[in-house]
Write a protein that holds these residues in place. Sequence first.
Motif, PDB file in Angstrom:
ATOM      1  N   ILE A 197       0.835  -1.204   0.000  1.00 36.56           N
ATOM      2  CA  ILE A 197       0.000   0.000   0.000  1.00 36.56           C
ATOM      3  C   ILE A 197       0.869   1.253   0.000  1.00 36.56           C
ATOM      4  N   PHE A 198       1.909   1.252   0.831  1.00 41.50           N
ATOM      5  CA  PHE A 198       2.824   2.390   0.891  1.00 41.50           C
ATOM      6  C   PHE A 198       3.462   2.652  -0.469  1.00 41.50           C
ATOM      7  N   ALA A 199       3.978   1.600  -1.121  1.00 42.96           N
ATOM      8  CA  ALA A 199       4.656   1.762  -2.404  1.00 42.96           C
ATOM      9  C   ALA A 199       3.719   2.335  -3.458  1.00 42.96           C
ATOM     10  N   CYS A 200       2.475   1.870  -3.471  1.00 41.22           N
ATOM     11  CA  CYS A 200       1.526   2.321  -4.498  1.00 41.22           C
ATOM     12  C   CYS A 200       1.070   3.752  -4.255  1.00 41.22           C
ATOM     13  N   ILE A 201       0.820   4.116  -3.009  1.00 38.52           N
ATOM     14  CA  ILE A 201       0.371   5.482  -2.716  1.00 38.52           C
ATOM     15  C   ILE A 201       1.476   6.481  -3.040  1.00 38.52           C
ATOM     16  N   VAL A 202       2.693   6.181  -2.599  1.00 35.25           N
ATOM     17  CA  VAL A 202       3.806   7.094  -2.865  1.00 35.25           C
ATOM     18  C   VAL A 202       4.102   7.149  -4.356  1.00 35.25           C
ATOM     19  N   GLY A 203       4.093   5.969  -5.011  1.00 34.76           N
ATOM     20  CA  GLY A 203       4.374   5.937  -6.445  1.00 34.76           C
ATOM     21  C   GLY A 203       3.366   6.709  -7.267  1.00 34.76           C
ATOM     22  N   SER A 204       2.111   6.704  -6.843  1.00 37.52           N
ATOM     23  CA  SER A 204       1.061   7.372  -7.615  1.00 37.52           C
ATOM     24  C   SER A 204       1.144   8.890  -7.548  1.00 37.52           C
ATOM     25  N   MET A 205       1.994   9.443  -6.673  1.00 31.22           N
ATOM     26  CA  MET A 205       2.102  10.897  -6.554  1.00 31.22           C
ATOM     27  C   MET A 205       2.475  11.564  -7.881  1.00 31.22           C
ATOM     28  N   GLY A 206       3.079  10.782  -8.791  1.00 33.62           N
ATOM     29  CA  GLY A 206       3.429  11.352 -10.086  1.00 33.62           C
ATOM     30  C   GLY A 206       2.229  11.887 -10.839  1.00 33.62           C
ATOM     31  N   GLY A 207       1.051  11.335 -10.599  1.00 36.90           N
ATOM     32  CA  GLY A 207      -0.138  11.828 -11.266  1.00 36.90           C
ATOM     33  C   GLY A 207      -0.498  13.245 -10.881  1.00 36.90           C
ATOM     34  N   SER A 208      -0.081  13.657  -9.682  1.00 38.68           N
ATOM     35  CA  SER A 208      -0.420  15.006  -9.225  1.00 38.68           C
ATOM     36  C   SER A 208       0.271  16.078 -10.067  1.00 38.68           C
ATOM     37  N   LEU A 209       1.425  15.756 -10.664  1.00 38.83           N
ATOM     38  CA  LEU A 209       2.079  16.711 -11.557  1.00 38.83           C
ATOM     39  C   LEU A 209       1.195  17.002 -12.764  1.00 38.83           C
ATOM     40  N   PHE A 210       0.758  15.939 -13.405  1.00 38.64           N
ATOM     41  CA  PHE A 210      -0.088  16.063 -14.585  1.00 38.64           C
ATOM     42  C   PHE A 210      -1.377  16.795 -14.230  1.00 38.64           C
ATOM     43  N   GLY A 211      -1.985  16.392 -13.113  1.00 38.10           N
ATOM     44  CA  GLY A 211      -3.259  16.988 -12.717  1.00 38.10           C
ATOM     45  C   GLY A 211      -3.134  18.448 -12.361  1.00 38.10           C
ATOM     46  N   TYR A 212      -2.095  18.785 -11.606  1.00 41.46           N
ATOM     47  CA  TYR A 212      -1.948  20.182 -11.204  1.00 41.46           C
ATOM     48  C   TYR A 212      -1.803  21.084 -12.424  1.00 41.46           C
ATOM     49  N   ASP A 213      -1.019  20.637 -13.402  1.00 40.29           N
ATOM     50  CA  ASP A 213      -0.867  21.485 -14.582  1.00 40.29           C
ATOM     51  C   ASP A 213      -2.153  21.572 -15.390  1.00 40.29           C
ATOM     52  N   LEU A 214      -2.873  20.452 -15.537  1.00 43.00           N
ATOM     53  CA  LEU A 214      -4.156  20.495 -16.241  1.00 43.00           C
ATOM     54  C   LEU A 214      -5.087  21.519 -15.608  1.00 43.00           C
ATOM     55  N   GLY A 215      -5.112  21.529 -14.274  1.00 41.38           N
ATOM     56  CA  GLY A 215      -6.020  22.442 -13.584  1.00 41.38           C
ATOM     57  C   GLY A 215      -5.549  23.876 -13.556  1.00 41.38           C
ATOM     58  N   VAL A 216      -4.244  24.097 -13.403  1.00 38.94           N
ATOM     59  CA  VAL A 216      -3.767  25.459 -13.154  1.00 38.94           C
ATOM     60  C   VAL A 216      -3.683  26.294 -14.425  1.00 38.94           C
ATOM     61  N   SER A 217      -3.350  25.662 -15.570  1.00 37.26           N
ATOM     62  CA  SER A 217      -3.074  26.449 -16.774  1.00 37.26           C
ATOM     63  C   SER A 217      -4.319  27.166 -17.285  1.00 37.26           C
ATOM     64  N   GLY A 218      -5.465  26.469 -17.301  1.00 34.78           N
ATOM     65  CA  GLY A 218      -6.686  27.117 -17.774  1.00 34.78           C
ATOM     66  C   GLY A 218      -7.114  28.267 -16.886  1.00 34.78           C
ATOM     67  N   GLY A 219      -6.955  28.105 -15.557  1.00 33.89           N
ATOM     68  CA  GLY A 219      -7.320  29.177 -14.638  1.00 33.89           C
ATOM     69  C   GLY A 219      -6.425  30.388 -14.779  1.00 33.89           C
ATOM     70  N   VAL A 220      -5.130  30.148 -14.907  1.00 35.46           N
ATOM     71  CA  VAL A 220      -4.182  31.268 -15.028  1.00 35.46           C
ATOM     72  C   VAL A 220      -4.426  32.062 -16.304  1.00 35.46           C
ATOM     73  N   THR A 221      -4.706  31.368 -17.414  1.00 31.42           N
ATOM     74  CA  THR A 221      -4.916  32.070 -18.687  1.00 31.42           C
ATOM     75  C   THR A 221      -6.215  32.869 -18.718  1.00 31.42           C
ATOM     76  N   SER A 222      -7.054  32.701 -17.709  1.00 32.29           N
ATOM     77  CA  SER A 222      -8.270  33.519 -17.638  1.00 32.29           C
ATOM     78  C   SER A 222      -8.137  34.678 -16.652  1.00 32.29           C
ATOM     79  N   MET A 223      -6.999  34.743 -15.922  1.00 31.21           N
ATOM     80  CA  MET A 223      -6.825  35.792 -14.905  1.00 31.21           C
ATOM     81  C   MET A 223      -6.438  37.119 -15.555  1.00 31.21           C
ATOM     82  N   ASP A 224      -7.072  38.186 -15.122  1.00 33.92           N
ATOM     83  CA  ASP A 224      -6.828  39.507 -15.707  1.00 33.92           C
ATOM     84  C   ASP A 224      -5.380  39.945 -15.551  1.00 33.92           C
ATOM     85  N   ASP A 225      -4.787  39.738 -14.374  1.00 34.42           N
ATOM     86  CA  ASP A 225      -3.417  40.192 -14.140  1.00 34.42           C
ATOM     87  C   ASP A 225      -2.425  39.495 -15.068  1.00 34.42           C
ATOM     88  N   PHE A 226      -2.634  38.205 -15.294  1.00 35.80           N
ATOM     89  CA  PHE A 226      -1.780  37.447 -16.204  1.00 35.80           C
ATOM     90  C   PHE A 226      -1.938  37.954 -17.635  1.00 35.80           C
TER      91      PHE A 226
END
Length: 518
Positions: A27-56
């Motif tokens: 369980i430990f190995a799989c949970i820690v190993g799966s953290m790589g998905g958070s990189l992909f997810g964070y970028d998917l979520g953050v890029s669209g929001g940033v490109t809609s921000m007025d200051d950016f």
Amino acid sequence: MAGGFAEDGRNLKRAHLYESRITGYFIFACIVGSMGGSLFGYDLGVSGGVTSMDDFLKEFFPKVFRRKQAHLHETDYCKYDNQILTLFTSSLYFAGLISTFAASYVTRSKGRRGSILVGSISFFLGAILNAAAVNVFMLIVGRIFLGIGIGFGNQAVPLYLSEMAPAKVRGAVNQLFQLTTCLGILVANIINYFTEQIHPWGWRLSLGLATVPATLMFIGGLILPETPNSLVERDRLEEAKRILIKVRGTTNIDAEFTDLIEASNAAKAVKHPFRNLLARRNRPQLVLGALGIPAFQQLTGNNSILFYAPVMFQTLGFGSNASLFSTLITGVALVVAALISMALVDKFGRRFFFLEAGAEMFIYMITVAISLAISFGDGKELPKGLGTFLVIIICLFVLAYGRSWGPLGWLVPSELFPLETRSAGQSMVVCVNLIFTALIAQLFLVSLCHLKFGIFLLFATLILIMSSFIYFLLPETKQVPIEEVYLLFQSHWFWKRIVGEETHDAATQMAQKGESTV
């Protein structure tokens, strides 16, 4: 029939001899190993929001900002049609697709952990560059480093999870990658919602916080055990056996270890794994795993919504704050869908989720297209009731995607390839996925501008095609040991005509004699 043969024990060699328990170490190995998905997810979520921000937009894309202000509360399909702006999003995926070939070499020769470490370092550097950017050039260079990180992470993590998991829970374990991806998207949406209110540097905080998942992935890469499959592949047999005993929670691992040895012998005989993907015996894996499924995963249209949800909602007349709030809802829907899929995919199977959700997604895309065709036009305000209805439909679409094509687009290809072509095959999966991800990211806004509601009819048509592709060509792989999945194609109504019944065994015998199968 077009169905699978996963439960026909006559088609498998030693599957009935495999033993395993779910241990804390596993369980430990799989949970820690799966953290790589958070990189992909964070970028998917953050890029669209940033490109809609007025200051950016004011700092890097002033023309887009002025056009946005002129049509703030109106429907304008072309409000964000700017190819440099979309390059901010798509450049990451173009970089990822190039880096995946280097990732294949690292994954094969240095192990799955090696790719995880390289990916986390590159992603960390990209986040720093983006947060400190003072011009578009710095933004794009930062995105390229992020893309390299995603190329390595998406190469290694699905393989790591599939190889660590026993067959009976492989579907749920592999979908930890999708769950952490969805959690990354949700966290990014929450961060965007609050940083949008921090002027004028809130967008820098959103981009800079990508260093957090990168750091978690790096730490994970340092402390994780390597997969037994990778250790056998690199002749570290005693270490592989020790790790296999620990992750399976039993000393009775002879049957599984024998399969790993045989698969490794076949893999070593292959001097050119990418060329070997074209061999006749690997044709089903090439067509299904390396080409069809990763391409269709992006052609569902879901990532268009994830990339540009804030932009799209603003295009349809929502205010800036309201559009970011709407993306929070879609983020929650993705997490819920991932949990549903994890709980049920090993019970109902991969084909069921592909086909059932495909039917739903087709209906939702048609509904969105009809709603836009009847009620929207340039310069019109969005009726409040219809706006709420659209958000609900889009969330239902995301919920369907999040339990089917989202997680299964990574799970199923990682199950299909024999060890001899696994790292090369996963590189093709990531490469094809990122090609279509980049194209969708680059072309969605201009397509929305010119096709208007017709783009959703296009996605509906593609969903119908891809569902037919699954129905006729994909056998069911649930609960089949990963080193015996190739046997399913020897019994499949279509693929048996191509691969025959003896090809993989012949390759193994040749490997044991030291002959090349290339």
